[in-house]
Design an enzyme around this catalytic site. Structure first.
Site, mmCIF file in Angstrom:
data_model
loop_
_atom_site.group_PDB
_atom_site.id
_atom_site.type_symbol
_atom_site.label_atom_id
_atom_site.label_comp_id
_atom_site.label_asym_id
_atom_site.label_seq_id
_atom_site.Cartn_x
_atom_site.Cartn_y
_atom_site.Cartn_z
ATOM 1 N N ASP A 53 -70.900 53.253 -5.798
ATOM 2 C CA ASP A 53 -70.439 52.138 -5.621
ATOM 3 C C ASP A 53 -71.856 51.171 -5.814
ATOM 4 O O ASP A 53 -72.242 51.709 -5.801
ATOM 5 C CB ASP A 53 -70.056 52.015 -4.006
ATOM 6 N N ASP A 86 -64.625 54.474 0.305
ATOM 7 C CA ASP A 86 -65.306 55.479 -0.468
ATOM 8 C C ASP A 86 -64.591 56.346 -0.322
ATOM 9 O O ASP A 86 -64.790 57.416 -0.981
ATOM 10 C CB ASP A 86 -66.569 54.982 -1.342
#
Length: 1167
Positions: free
Chosen positions: A488, A858
């Site tokens: 990420d 996520d």
């Protein structure tokens, strides 16, 4: 739940069948095979008799093979009439569950939802065969309840009854349920309890003893006792009892820990249909209950949709994200309710509501409707993932089972040989059977599965000391095989907080100059938008919320104020509107000389940020309720699309591209004036977020963490692919990728644009050179030169794609998807579900995928990845298998190094334990040939003193300090492993035979008493010579099998292991060269008077070590590669490697600036 013969690991399921494995808030519809059976009484009694006659062995067989137990006692029948169900999942595992019934009260068959069409399903659920008394037929599997639905002809999850609820349905429940409705629903849905079963010690003991490992141990002990190996058998019994007690204690302790974590019982207040409020235990809650949340908050015992008020919720237990989230009321006209789609309006079980406000008379508290209970909640799903993990598809573990079967084949050959040899002697047939079966207990080491986990245990301890916590130890070995790692961006590669770089106001006439300090902005909608468009709340007088929004408010200097309890002062100040919060400008002395702002602004409606919508909005009023304004903030492209075209500057795209290419985080803001007659309390989001006026851009600098570039460089040097998956702008993501080293300075970026099919156009796919920066200013001639270099393989390139294009690519261009995945490095504007999809698609190419993020969006990808690492303050987040307390990605190479070390250690231990068995197997067969055998205490000395000690400390060596470009092997059945074991076994047998032949050739050699056999004729020279050399061989192979470079630190760093080696070598040399009489008699060793012969035995052992060490070194250096050359080149089994070769040999990929259409698309098809 009554399960018969259920194995320990229990994976997937689906809509009308068990569904144990689900991502957080994602419930895949993977089906299980379900078969129905009815008890047959005479068969049941016959099985009882058979169990008694077989001394319980029949029950053991039924436990190991549940299907056989069902077939033996039942007849197949339709599911509707079944007493017993046999479930079989996609992994081939089988489970037996009992069908239960629940009697319902007459007159209680009310529809589950308020919609009339739900009534038939509800009645199907509880009415079976038109019984006079309504009966509910259901079964429980892994905590989830499945009910029989006649119209569907299947057992379905009970949650199917409320899966089609709309937002409007939920608002109808706001009036509450009657007690009769609640009782009926509780009988159908079950209690609201995540009940983790804690088995009694007696049941655990029985289940542990019936484990195949301990059944084999019992068989072995009985055999040894029969053969008079009393000391050895007694020692194994003691060790097994200790092992069982420790195992039972750990299982019980773990079950109690999970139970205390999972079980949440509290008192809650619900609203009844009569209008009264009732306090009850959270265990009694059912879907449809209207829960009243107090102002001070609540630890939520269920999943619920928020209908009134706002709640500040800490979801760190669920996502690992430490920043509290603002939850707002569910829109009444939101269509079908989905916890994932409406997660900003959903309160999840196990999360902590810190404060609630604005939902009840007096301004305090909130109102929510229960949507899921028990294991169907978000917390229940996560607890289920711990209790019933998916079987790990890892080749090492699969090959270990196959190799044990291979050793079983070796044992069979040894048994046949021993029968042939021993039948020539004068032993009885009973002794012959005992000796032959004894071979099986030697060749198949029962401690092998336990031994190969020691490397993982040591690695887990080292990781914990480094602040990396693991809830799935088998994943440590898998991390050693990771070939691609996804990251990420925000909070992972870059800093969590952002600094305001400046504000650029814009309108249809164009953009104004960048204002570096928002305090210098004149009073107007832009400044008000920055001050008001947020979800920040006060807790204990301190602002709490997203770091970006906190920084934005701080840059304006405005102050947040919230109404206190029943105080109506703020409502009165702003025209009687229900005020959520007030933003007041700074004091006059703190304002710029050119700016004078006095008017406060009140927030009366708030629509929170959503990753899928990429925006948030608020509705505000001025004092006295005048000038109602709506503000919007979000992704620039999204905000611009919701603004009037004439209000968006013509230079919007170029300006955004410039900022994004320079790595800035850019947000756009807009506003519009609302009509005076608009009801602000009921206004819908869709009405607010349309026809907006574009205000400008907020530019923020998001710095890359200093550790990111170093880690990415380390991974790339180790030939590990790195990929960025972010929700940010694609150009910003590309800039960060260049800054942290994912894209090198000499590598180019090609952008992938895919558009879906519309009524006017076909789907299209196009690849073109980078936008912005140096790429945008490239001339046509330089593009041609680049294209030529690209196709000649001179220039490396990376693909960048955004979420919309990725979706279109998956839907319309699946044939190009693998090629894009092979070269894709930057995936931007990706929604949470797209991140999960990306991980899954990469796994389909046979990548071992790692994912590193900070939780929240996520979460799905972290769970889907082979190795998920969550950067969280929590010691163990159930959002992913690994949790790192570090706030940067430096834990990733550490985890990979530990994984490689653990995997190599597991290999070494496996090979050592296999060779230990083969050494002892060879010794026994050689001595059988000589009509003798090892003694009781000789076996004990080898197994307990030598092998067990060495196996325990072998795995203590730590990982190498560097990441090697080549990953360690994962297959135990590969040529190097099998060749190593085979050749070493031959050398070891040769050594033992040599020792025996040298002994028999001595002048002073005295043959053993041939009238006796086995251990009865000890001591003798044959046994002593074989004992001496094989003792050295156990030590020798521990050194040879302990691998160091490049995955582990050299052997001498493992100080404990080296010390144990030296002590055991000294002990063995003492026994060979100068044993004291007491030990010699205890071990039944022959007193050899010739010192030269003893030294010769030690020299033979040394020679054996040299040959084995050289052989292993040559195999490691690729000695067997010549055999692969004879076989010729062959394609890799991994799809991504084959694709990489294909793309390298393809001179025309990717086709730049050439629009592609799907082969099946035609103009006629679109018309």
């Amino acid at each position: 739940m009554d399960t018969l013969g259920s194995p320990e690991e229990e994976p997937p399921g689906g809509f009308c069948s068990p569904s144990p494995r689900r991502e957080p808030h994602h419930k895949p519809e993977t089906h299980m095979d379900v078969q129905g059976f009815r008890w047959v009484r005479w068969r049941v009694w016959l099985c009882h008799i058979g169990s008694v006659l077989s001394l319980g062995l029949l029950l053991v067989l039924f436990r190991w093979r549940p299907r056989l137990g069902v077939l033996a006692r039942c007849n197949s029948c339709p599911l509707a009439f079944a007493d017993i169900l046999l479930l079989r999942d996609s992994f081939g595992q089988q489970y037996v569950v009992e069908v239960l019934t629940e009697e319902l009260e007459e007159g209680s068959l009310e529809p589950a939802g308020s919609e009339a069409e739900d009534s038939s399903d509800w009645r199907d659920t509880v009415l079976l065969h038109k019984e006079e008394v309504p009966l509910l037929h259901y079964y429980l599997f892994e905590g989830l309840r499945y009910v029989w639905m006649a119209r569907k002809g299947a057992f379905c999850r009970v949650s199917v009854l409320n899966e089609d609820w709309t937002c409007a349905d939920l608002y109808r429940f706001r009036e509450g349920l009657s007690r009769l409705e609640q009782n009926t629903r509780r009988k159908v849905y079950g209690t609201n309890l995540i009940d983790v079963p804690v088995k009694s010690f007696m049941r655990l003991l029985i289940e542990e003893v019936l484990n195949p490992f301990y059944v084999f141990q019992v068989f072995s002990i009985a055999l040894w006792l029969t053969d008079s190996y009393y000391y050895y058998a007694a020692c194994i019994v003691i060790i097994s009892l200790i092992s069982i007690c420790v195992s039972l204690y750990e299982i019980r302790k773990q079950s109690n820990t999970i139970r205390s974590m999972a079980q949440l019982i509290t008192n809650v207040t619900v609203r009844r249909s009569s209008g009264e409020e009732d306090s009850l235990s959270s265990v009694e809650l059912v879907p449809g209950d209207c829960v009243l949340i107090p102002q001070e908050g609540l630890l939520l015992p269920c999943d619920a949709a928020l209908l009134a008020g706002e709640c500040m919720v800490n979801e760190s237990m669920l996502t690992g994200e430490s920043v509290p989230v603002m939850k707002t009321p569910l829109p009444a006209a939101g269509g079908r309710y989905s916890p994932e789609a409406q997660r900003r309006h959903t309160l999840f079980c196990g999360t902590q509501c810190i404060q609630a406000k604005g939902g009840r008379p007096g301004g305090g508290g909130a109102i929510a409707v229960v949507t899921s209970t028990g294991f169907f909640t978000a917390k229940g799903d996560l607890v289920s993932s711990i209790l019933y993990p998916q079987p790990i598809n890892f080749r090492f573990y699969q090959d270990a089972i196959k190799f044990l079967l291979f050793l079983g084949g070796v044992a069979l050959c040894g048994t046949v040989y021993s029968i042939v040899i021993l039948s020539r002697t004068n032993i009885t047939w009973w002794e012959l059977v005992i000796r032959a079966l004894d071979i099986v207990t030697i060749v198949v080491p029962p401690a092998l599965p336990a031994a190969i986990t020691t490397g993982t245990i040591y690695a887990q301890g080292r990781l914990k000391r480094e602040g990396v916590f693991c809830i799935s130890p088998p994943r440590i070995n898998i991390s050693g095989k990771v070939s691609l790692f996804c990251f990420d961006k925000t909070g992972t590669l870059t800093e969590e907080g952002l600094d305001v770089w400046g504000v650029m106001e814009g309108s249809g006439a164009g953009f104004s100059e960048l204002v570096p300090d928002p305090r210098l902005l004149p009073q107007g909608p832009m400044l008000s938008a920055m001050a008001c468009c947020h979800s920040v709340a006060l807790l204990g007088g301190q602002p709490l919320g997203d770091p970006l929004e906190l920084k934005m408010i701080e840059s304006t200097g405005w102050e947040l104020e919230e109404p206190a309890g029943d105080d109506k002062t703020l409502d009165s100040e702003f025209g009687g509107h229900r005020v959520l919060a007030v933003m007041r400008p700074p004091a006059c002395q703190l304002q710029s000389e050119s700016v004078s702002i006095h008017e406060a602004v009140a927030l009366v409606q708030r629509f929170p940020f959503s990753s899928s919508l990429q925006r948030m909005s608020v509705v505000t009023v001025a004092p006295e309720g005048q000038s109602s304004l709506a503000f919007i903030k979000g992704a620039p492209e999204m905000v611009a699309s919701l603004c009037l075209r004439e209000s968006v500057p013509a230079q919007f795209s170029n300006t955004l591209r410039t900022f994004a290419s320079d790595g800035f985080r850019v947000l756009a803001l807009g506003y519009k004036t609302l009509h005076g007659q608009t009801d602000l309390s009921t206004i819908e989001r869709g009405e607010v977020e349309r026809d907006m006026q574009f205000l400008g851009l907020l530019v923020m600098k998001n710095l890359v963490k200093p550790e990111s570039a170093e880690v990415i460089t380390t991974l790339r040097l180790a030939h590990l692919r790195t990929v960025m998956v972010t929700g940010d702008n694609v150009l910003t993501a590309v800039n960060v990728a260049r800054t942290c080293g994912m894209v090198a300075s000499n590598e180019r970026v090609i952008f992938v644009h895919a558009t879906p099919q519309t009524g006017q156009s076909m789907p299209s796919l196009c690849f073109h050179l980078g936008e912005g920066g140096t790429e945008a200013t490239a001339t046509q001639s330089s593009i041609d030169l680049y294209t030529q270099g690209l196709y000649q393989g001179v220039i490396n390139y990376h693909l960048a794609i955004n979420g919309k294009s990725f979706s279109a690519l998956c839907d319309h261009f699946p044939e190009y998807l693998p090629k894009v995945l092979m070269r894709g490095t930057v995936y931007a504007r990706m929604a949470p579900e797209q991140k999960t999809q990306l991980v899954t698609e990469l796994q389909k190419l046979n990548y071992r995928v790692g994912m590193c993020g900070d939780g929240a969006n996520d979460c799905g990808a972290l769970r889907a990845a082979d190795v998920g690492v969550s950067l969280s303050e929590a010691e163990a987040s159930v959002a992913s298998p690994f949790t790192s307390k570090s706030d940067n990605i430096s834990c990733v190479p550490l985890l990979i190094r530990e994984g490689r070390c653990s995997l190599v250690t597991s290999f070494s231990l496996f090979k050592y334990m296999a060779l230990y068995s083969l050494i002892q197997f060879s010794s026994v067969l050689i001595l059988y040939t000589e009509k003798t055998n090892l003694g009781d205490l000789q076996f004990l000395f080898f197994d307990m003193v030598l092998v067990t000690l060495l196996a325990i400390v072998m795995g203590k060596g730590g990982p190498s300090t560097e990441l090697h470009p080549q990953r360690p092997p994962a297959s135990l059945l590969a040529l190097p492993v099998l060749a190593s074991l085979t050749l070493h076994t031959l050398l070891l047998i040769l050594g033992q035979v040599s020792a025996l032949l040298i002994t028999t050739s001595q002048d002073w050699f005295v043959p053993l008493n041939s009238t006796m056999s086995g251990a009865a004729n000890l001591p003798n020279l044959e046994d002593t010579s074989v004992f001496d050399l094989s003792g050295y061989q156990y030590i020798i192979m521990a050194v040879v099998m302990t691998k160091g470079y490049p995955y582990k630190r050299p052997l001498y760093y493992n100080v404990v292991f080296v010390c144990v080696l030296l002590v055991l070598f000294a002990l063995m040399s003492w026994l060979v060269l100068a044993p004291v009489p007491f030990l010699r008699k205890l071990l039944k060793l022959y007193d050899i008077p010739d010192m030269n012969f003893k030294i010769l035995l030690v020299a033979l052992a040394a020679l054996n070590f040299v040959f084995c060490f050289l052989l292993e070194m040559l195999i490691d250096r690729g000695m067997l590669n010549c055999l692969r050359l004879l076989r010729g080149r062959h394609q890799s089994k991994k799809q991504y490697k084959r694709l990489d070769v294909l793309l390298s040999d393809c001179p025309s990929w990717p086709p730049l600036d050439q629009p592609l259409v799907p082969p099946q698309c035609t103009v006629i098809g679109l018309s």
